[in-house]
Design an enzyme around this catalytic site. Structure first.
Site, PDB file in Angstrom:
ATOM      1  N   ASP A 306     -63.027 -27.157  -0.777  1.00 16.45           N
ATOM      2  CA  ASP A 306     -61.770 -27.428  -1.480  1.00 16.45           C
ATOM      3  C   ASP A 306     -61.961 -27.200  -2.974  1.00 16.45           C
ATOM      4  O   ASP A 306     -62.978 -27.607  -3.538  1.00 16.45           O
ATOM      5  CB  ASP A 306     -61.325 -28.873  -1.247  1.00 16.45           C
ATOM      6  CG  ASP A 306     -60.546 -29.022   0.050  1.00 16.45           C
ATOM      7  OD1 ASP A 306     -59.943 -28.027   0.484  1.00 16.45           O
ATOM      8  OD2 ASP A 306     -60.559 -30.116   0.625  1.00 16.45           O
ATOM      9  N   THR A 377     -40.708 -34.663  -6.350  1.00 18.26           N
ATOM     10  CA  THR A 377     -40.691 -34.746  -4.883  1.00 18.26           C
ATOM     11  C   THR A 377     -41.185 -33.418  -4.318  1.00 18.26           C
ATOM     12  O   THR A 377     -41.103 -32.367  -4.976  1.00 18.26           O
ATOM     13  CB  THR A 377     -39.276 -35.025  -4.328  1.00 18.26           C
ATOM     14  OG1 THR A 377     -38.437 -33.885  -4.591  1.00 18.26           O
ATOM     15  CG2 THR A 377     -38.666 -36.268  -4.956  1.00 18.26           C
ATOM     16  N   THR A 379     -39.839 -31.810  -2.079  1.00 14.94           N
ATOM     17  CA  THR A 379     -38.682 -30.954  -1.787  1.00 14.94           C
ATOM     18  C   THR A 379     -38.255 -30.166  -3.025  1.00 14.94           C
ATOM     19  O   THR A 379     -38.100 -28.941  -2.987  1.00 14.94           O
ATOM     20  CB  THR A 379     -37.500 -31.811  -1.285  1.00 14.94           C
ATOM     21  OG1 THR A 379     -37.937 -32.609  -0.197  1.00 14.94           O
ATOM     22  CG2 THR A 379     -36.345 -30.920  -0.843  1.00 14.94           C
TER      23      THR A 379
END
EC number: 7.2.2.6
Length: 681
Positions: A306, A377, A379
């Site tokens: 990672d 967020t 979204t």
């Protein structure tokens, strides 16, 4: 090696391990064990005049053989003792406590108290501050600080909360603050702590495929030497009659010869090498679910790493404000700071600090401004602030472009150029827009860890390919990969992409290692050959992995590979040394033992040993003592060096192969001289 009385316990355990039931587990040392029993029996027969065997000489051989068995037992007991000492500290954390089992999730006062050992999977428990978590579980409600020092050794408390990747809790740890509602995921005897104790004690350690293969080879060699030794008695009896000189070999000498020629050195140390390898991993705060996982780590040739936390420091930092034409840098900095005031992330705080340092922009009275903060967020992929009719947003370039277009604004091409420039330099661009007008870009810089490039260079020398996994766009990922020195990268990584990448390398015959902490990492962890789950991760990730890193440090994967390779190197080096020893002992014993029948063999008595009796005693004493000398090496492991496998093999063959040939010649001659000076032979 002799920490706090471990050696005393090891001496006691060495005696207990003389039980036939335990000796059967090591076929090579079983041969020595049976030889010691036969030699002891021959001594008593000779002592009472029932046998022609020399009682004093036979007793000496019997004692040396018993010490050989005890030394092998001692090596294993020392390795196990270290594990037991580690397990004792863990057992202190495993206490049967009373747990508040909730009858009704909605009413936390409606509880019944049950012993933690009586909890079942799926039970819901309520834990308050300063109480011990009764059993492994998943946080379903609440957030709290948890002291995990009893297991990880780390004194700083960690946050555990419902949802996300920090929801798993471990039985035996203590709540420092607040409260948690936990769903139990393990029963007594199967908890994470129970598994840790079993692994470090060695109670659940099974032999790995490589260990089994090596033991089959050692047993095969021992059977061959047994067959050869068994034919020596009739052969020498026939040969001595035909030659009219010398005498048949004695049964005592046949036993001694067999023990000297059998691969007893590696046979004695094989178990302790495996246990010590597991112990080294435990000392690194990594729990391996099996010895097979450690061996696989030694054979790994592809590492999936990672980016965040492993290659970079993990906290991106604002380094520049890059305005578009017609906008000043201060104007951009002011808007960027306003949009970040309520942002508690490290990136958000760095934007506030940079604006303050560059332009001395201080705090405002947000109550007077009637400000309303807009949180980030997944979204919208934006955050910002609304105040006094003004709207400021900052976020990813594509998210801001969509936001501007949706509100009838125009996204300038110049901004695309700035975004590409930042991404190409390895940074993360955040676009700032005020009242639907794009002001410019915040340059968030990913800082590559010091020394990481050199570590990857060492891995490349060893033939290990490194692949950086990141959610960044390909341009940013390529820049960071080049700076860090990794071999390849996977940008905009999804769980499905990681899983497919692992399968692709495995189809090509590679062994793949990776780390993960989230439920979405579970499929890839289950597929990887070496899968290291973070202790802070979810229960699903822990169950999918074959190792758990108690420190939850992504960089630990490189250390795990090093420990795995050290285990394989140690086993290979000591096997080489043992086989080379046998060859040297062959030249030490055979010529002296048979030159009475075949005088021509005198030319092969390279060490000029005094007599057959002295030769046998010297060789068998060396055979026992060398085990003691090699115990520290078997426990500590052969020193690991970052170099290609071919060079490493050549180096170890030179040190342990040639060393294994030379050491017995010198040692056996010195023992022979000492026995002669002392008048023992």
């Amino acid at each position: 090696m002799m920490e706090n009385g471990i050696w005393k316990d090891a001496l006691i355990q060495s005696m207990k391990k003389l039980s036939p039931k335990l000796q059967v587990k090591n076929p090579v040392m079983l041969l020595v064990y049976v030889g010691a029993i036969l030699a002891t029996s021959l001594y008593f027969l000779g002592f009472f005049g029932i046998s022609d065997e020399k009682a004093g000489y036979t007793l000496a051989i019997a004692l040396i053989l018993w010490f050989t068995v005890l030394f092998a037992n001692f090596a294993e007991a020392i390795a196990e003792g270290r594990g037991r000492a580690q397990a004792d500290s863990l057992k202190m954390a495993r206490k049967d406590v009373l747990a508040r089992k909730l009858k009704n999730l909605e009413d936390k006062s409606d509880v019944i108290e049950v012993a933690s050992n009586d909890l079942k999977k799926g039970d819901i428990v309520y834990v308050l501050a300063n109480e011990q978590i009764p059993m492994d579980g998943e946080v379903i409600e609440g957030a709290a600080s948890v002291d995990e020092s009893a297991i990880t050794g780390e004194s700083a408390p960690v946050i555990r909360e419902s949802g996300g990747d920090r929801s798993a809790v471990t039985g035996g740890t203590t709540l420092v603050s607040d409260w948690l509602v936990i769903r139990v995921t393990a029963v007594s005897g199967e908890s994470f702590l129970d598994k840790m104790i079993a692994m470090v004690e060695g109670a659940s350690r099974k032999k790995t495929p490589n260990e089994i293969a090596l033991q089959i080879l050692l047993v095969t060699l021992s059977i061959i030497f047994l067959a050869v030794s068994a034919t020596l008695l009739p052969f020498t009896e026939f040969a001595s009659k035909q030659a009219g000189a010398g005498s048949a070999i004695s049964i005592t000498n046949v036993i001694a010869l067999l023990v000297c020629l059998a691969p007893t050195t590696i046979g004695a140390l094989l178990s302790s090498i495996g246990i010590a390898g597991m112990s080294r991993l435990n000392q690194a705060n990594v729990l391996a679910m099996s010895g097979r996982a450690i061996e696989a780590a030694g054979d790994v040739d592809v590492l999936l790493l990672d980016k965040t936390g492993t290659i970079t420091l993990g906290n991106r930092k604002a380094s520049e404000f890059l305005p578009v034409d017609g906008v000043t840098e201060q104007e951009l900095a002011d808007a960027a700071q306003l949009s970040s005031i309520a942002d508690e992330t490290a990136e958000g705080r760095s934007i506030v600090v940079l604006a303050k340092e560059r332009f001395d922009i201080r705090g405002r009275d947000f109550a007077e401004m009637h400000a309303e903060f807009v949180p980030f967020t997944a979204t919208t992929r934006m955050s910002g602030i609304d105040y006094q009719g003004n709207t400021i947003r900052k976020g990813a370039a594509d998210a801001v472009r969509a936001y501007v277009s949706a509100n009838g604004g125009t996204y300038p091409k110049e901004c695309d150029t700035i975004v590409s420039k930042v991404a190409g330099a390895g940074g993360t661009p955040l676009v700032v827009v005020r009242n639907n007008k794009v002001l410019g870009v915040i340059y968030l810089k990913d800082i590559v860890k010091n020394g990481v490039k050199e570590r990857f260079l060492d891995l490349r020398k060893m033939g290990i390919k490194t692949i950086m996994i990141t959610g960044d766009n390909p341009m940013t990922a390529a820049a960071i990969a080049a700076e860090a020195g990794v071999d390849d990268f996977l940008a905009e990584a999804t769980p499905e992409a990681k899983l497919e990448l692992i399968r692709e390398y495995q189809r090509e015959g590679h062994l793949v290692a990776m780390t993960g902490d989230g439920t979405n990492d579970a499929p890839a962890l289950a597929q990887a050959d070496v899968a290291v789950a973070m202790n802070t991760g979810t229960q699903a990730a822990k169950e999918a992995g074959n190792m758990v890193d108690l420190d939850s440090s992504p960089t630990k994967l490189i250390d795990i590979v090093r420990i795995g390779k050290q285990l394989l190197m140690t086993r290979g080096a000591l096997t080489t040394f043992s086989v080379a020893n046998d060859l040297a002992k062959y030249f030490a014993i055979i010529p002296v033992l048979f030159y009475g029948i075949f005088p021509q063999l005198e030319a092969l008595n390279l060490m000029d040993l005094t007599s057959p009796t002295s030769a046998i005693l010297s060789a068998i004493i060396y055979n026992a003592v060398i085990i003691i000398f090699l115990i520290p090496l078997s426990l500590k492991g052969v020193k690991y060096r970052e170099m290609p496998a071919g060079k490493l093999l050549s180096r170890n063959m030179l040190i342990y192969g040639l060393g294994g040939l030379i050491a017995p010649f010198i040692a056996i001659k010195l023992i022979d001289m000492l026995l002669t000076v002392l008048g023992i032979v």
